[in-house]
Each structure stands twice: as C-alpha cells, then as structure tokens.
Design a protein around this motif. Structure first.
Motif, PDB file in Angstrom:
ATOM      1  N   MET A 233      10.613  29.245  21.990  1.00 41.67           N
ATOM      2  CA  MET A 233      11.815  28.910  21.036  1.00 41.67           C
ATOM      3  C   MET A 233      11.564  29.073  19.744  1.00 41.67           C
ATOM      4  O   MET A 233      10.474  29.155  19.239  1.00 41.67           O
ATOM      5  CB  MET A 233      12.103  27.200  21.355  1.00 41.67           C
ATOM      6  CG  MET A 233      13.470  26.881  20.574  1.00 41.67           C
ATOM      7  SD  MET A 233      13.809  25.148  20.937  1.00 41.67           S
ATOM      8  CE  MET A 233      12.536  24.415  20.156  1.00 41.67           C
ATOM      9  N   SER A 234      12.611  29.628  18.987  1.00 38.97           N
ATOM     10  CA  SER A 234      12.474  30.052  17.909  1.00 38.97           C
ATOM     11  C   SER A 234      13.948  29.742  17.141  1.00 38.97           C
ATOM     12  O   SER A 234      14.974  29.926  17.719  1.00 38.97           O
ATOM     13  CB  SER A 234      12.398  31.358  17.489  1.00 38.97           C
ATOM     14  OG  SER A 234      13.382  32.305  18.167  1.00 38.97           O
ATOM     15  N   SER A 235      14.032  29.505  15.997  1.00 33.49           N
ATOM     16  CA  SER A 235      15.268  29.283  15.015  1.00 33.49           C
ATOM     17  C   SER A 235      14.772  29.467  13.539  1.00 33.49           C
ATOM     18  O   SER A 235      13.861  29.152  13.032  1.00 33.49           O
ATOM     19  CB  SER A 235      15.933  27.865  15.305  1.00 33.49           C
ATOM     20  OG  SER A 235      15.025  26.797  15.205  1.00 33.49           O
ATOM     21  N   GLY A 236      16.137  29.782  12.784  1.00 29.13           N
ATOM     22  CA  GLY A 236      16.025  29.910  11.398  1.00 29.13           C
ATOM     23  C   GLY A 236      15.579  30.929  10.619  1.00 29.13           C
ATOM     24  O   GLY A 236      14.831  31.700  11.484  1.00 29.13           O
ATOM     25  N   SER A 237      15.722  31.224   9.300  1.00 27.09           N
ATOM     26  CA  SER A 237      15.202  32.193   8.752  1.00 27.09           C
ATOM     27  C   SER A 237      14.544  31.921   7.324  1.00 27.09           C
ATOM     28  O   SER A 237      13.590  32.570   6.961  1.00 27.09           O
ATOM     29  CB  SER A 237      16.357  33.271   8.426  1.00 27.09           C
ATOM     30  OG  SER A 237      17.351  32.547   7.592  1.00 27.09           O
ATOM     31  N   ALA A 238      14.578  30.497   6.856  1.00 25.45           N
ATOM     32  CA  ALA A 238      14.047  30.176   5.714  1.00 25.45           C
ATOM     33  C   ALA A 238      14.096  28.612   5.490  1.00 25.45           C
ATOM     34  O   ALA A 238      14.924  27.763   6.372  1.00 25.45           O
ATOM     35  CB  ALA A 238      14.742  30.731   4.307  1.00 25.45           C
TER      36      ALA A 238
END
Length: 374
Positions: A233-238
């Motif tokens: 799972m992954s999410s977001g950029s900053a």
C-alpha cells in the motif's frame, strides 16, 4: 546429478533479468541436449526465453521452469554447497533440482517417444508470456507432470491448488495544502483505508451463495476458504499535502472457480466512501484453480508405482500456492504436481534439497512417464 545441479544453480536466473534468463536457458538446453540427445527448440516471447523438446506425437507433457525469485548476486550470500546430505543455493529447490531429476528420468527410459518437455522462463512471475504455450502443449495429452518441489519435507505430491487473482485498487483524490486549506482536498489515504477494511471481509463466502468454499486433496485435506490479502500500500506525495493518489495491492487465493468469480465481482464492485474520491480497479484473475479431480487417477497410479519400487507410501496435499499445473489442469489435461525435489525453504534463506531423495524421485517420474505414454 549433483554436478548437473551445480551447473544450473551457479547460472543465476532471476525472472526480472531477461539476459540472465536467456543465459540460463542456454545452460538448461545444453544439459537437456546431452541427456536426451536432441537440442531443444528455443522460444523467445517478449524477451523471455523458453525451451521445448518434442518427441513424436506427445501423450505426456513434462513442465518445469528455470527462472528463480533470487536477484542476481545471490550466490555471494547463498553459495552452492552440499553438506549433511543437503544441497543449497539460489533456486536449488524451486526448481532446478526438479529439472535435473526430469532430464535424468527421461534419459533412463529406452526412448522419450511420445513426450513433450516444456521449460519456461517466467513461472515465478505468473507465466505471463508462456501461458498460451503451456495450454497448447497440454491439450490432447493424457497426462501432465509438473516438476515443482514436493509439498513438504516428507515428499507429498501436490494434488490440488488454489487459483490466484491479483488486483491493484487505485484511489484518485485531490491534492491541497494540508495546513492552509485541507478542506479543499480529497484525501486518498482516508479512502484507501476504507477500501482495506472493505476487502478484508471478502474471503469468506456468504452463506446465501451456496458456493463451495474448499476443495480436497488426495488425503482429504482441504484447500480451505478463499483468502483476500491486502499486501502493498502507498499514498501521498509530501507530508504537508492532502494525498491525491493511493494504491493497494490485493493477493487473492480461491479454491474453486465459483469463489474466484465471486471475489472478482466484489473487488470490481468497490465504490468510494469519501465524497469526491474515485476508485479504479486494475488486474484480475491469473491462474485458475486446480481441482483434486485433475490429479486423482494419476496420484493413484503414482502411489502404486511407489509401492512397486519399494518407496515410502505417497501422500497428496492440497496447497494454497499456484503453479503451471493450474494451467494444464484447466484445459482438461490430467495433472499431477510436486514431482520435483524434496526439501524445504523455497524462496527463503533456508532453501535446500534432500540429496538422497533425488534418485528415487527420478525413478518414480520415469515409471509414470513410461506407463502414461504408452
């Protein structure tokens, strides 16, 4: 056989390195040519190298793979070694020892007439380029024998396998500054959390569906219910940005086609809970389930042969993992899997092959081929 096994193991063949797979195919092809007296047909599909030997009109298909899960350089930390009756090295159990046993088994027969040998180079990543080749080769054959490792350290054969599906759930949100105006964003992390909780309950079939949730192996052991496992799972950029994108990988194992279809419908029916978010589902079914009926007659034959050879009684196990046996069984070819090496630790640091079991397993396979190829 150990000398041949060393030659295969020290030629690393990580699935993702197509150059390494091609080099491995040369080594495997040379070994097969030496023992069978005929060079293989080399088939390259989308850069992946597969090998095939065909002797007359095939009635028996032998299936193996020469790629491994071990990245190039693994020999430095997992060198080839034989000690205490165990052979070790990257891919020694899964499934280079199975290939050695297969070639020596065929070489022990008066003739390989009626046999097709197929060794693919992408089994560990789903046989994406070789699936059609496997299916075409299996159609019309009286039996397919798959040289994957035994199901356990006692040498059980694999008589049923779950089917596999792989999905990626992608959530599309909207970015915004998380400190100044978070209310203007659509948080993909929050939405992917909803999706994790939703899919967590997909494994157990509903009572109302009446769908069988398990299949049994030769010893009556069941595959168990379907499983739906969230993995990557992954999410977001900053850290200071409302996430606009999130991804969730799902690993699905199903004992029956009905269950595989049920879960597919549920996954594709996922809907966003967060206002403004959008859910996209990628992927789908991969390998179909291999039911116990596919192996029943061949397992009975193998058990009788083992008894005649004075070997210990054979056991059959239903397993959750999938292999190319799923494909051969799905096209209607009677299939028996787990005829390769006996050992433990496939894909792990502890991977090993029980050296003393290599010759008996090769003899068992030779008799199976001889009796089904008539």
């Amino acid at each position: 056989m150990l000398a041949d096994l060393e030659e295969l193991v020290v030629c690393e063949s990580y699935s993702a390195d197509l150059g390494a797979v091609a080099r491995s195919a040369e080594v495997v092809g040379a070994l097969g040519a030496r023992l069978l007296g005929v060079a293989p047909e080399t088939i390259v599909i989308k850069g992946v190298t597969h090998l095939r030997w065909t002797f007359g009109t095939p009635r028996v298909l032998l299936v193996g793979h020469h790629d491994t899960v071990w990245p190039i350089g693994s020999l430095e930390t997992h060198p080839w070694a034989v000690a205490g009756g165990r052979a070790r090295g990257p891919g020694v159990l899964d499934m280079k020892a199975g290939l050695v046993q297969m070639f020596h088994a065929l070489a022990s027969l008066p003739s390989p007439e009626g046999v097709c040998v197929l060794v693919n180079g992408d089994e560990e990543v789903g046989s994406t380029t070789s699936r059609q080749l496997i299916e075409r080769s299996a159609r019309g054959c009286a039996a397919a024998f798959v040289l994957e490792a035994a199901a356990d350290e006692e040498g059980a054969l694999k008589t049923a396998r779950k089917g596999t599906s792989r999905y990626e759930v992608v959530v599309h949100g909207r970015a915004a500054h998380s400190g100044q105006e978070p209310e203007k964003g659509v948080n993909a992390t929050v939405e992917i959390a909803h999706q994790v909780l939703a899919v967590a309950g997909f494994g157990a079939p509903s009572a109302a569906s009446g769908a069988p949730s398990a299949a049994s192996g030769a010893d009556g052991e069941t595959l168990g219910a379907a499983t739906v496992t969230p993995t990557l799972m992954s999410s977001g950029s900053a850290r200071n940005t409302v996430p606009a994108l999130a991804r969730l990988a799902l690993d699905v194992r199903a004992p029956t086609t009905t269950e595989q279809d049920r879960i597919d419908a549920l996954v594709r029916g996922l809907r966003a809970r967060t206002p403004g978010a959008r859910v996209e589902v990628l992927g789908g079914r991969q390998r179909p389930p291999m039911g116990p009926e596919s192996s029943a007659a061949l397992f009975a034959l193998a058990s009788g042969i083992a008894d005649e050879l004075g070997q210990e009684p054979l056991r059959g196990r239903a397993v959750g993992g999938a292999s190319d046996a799923n494909y051969t069984a799905a096209v209607g070819c009677p299939t028996l899997d787990g005829l390769g090496a006996v050992g433990a630790g496939a894909h792990a640091d502890s991977e090993y092959v029980d050296v003393a079991r290599m010759v008996p397993r090769a003899r068992l396979l030779a008799e199976l081929v001889a009796r089904t190829g008539r």
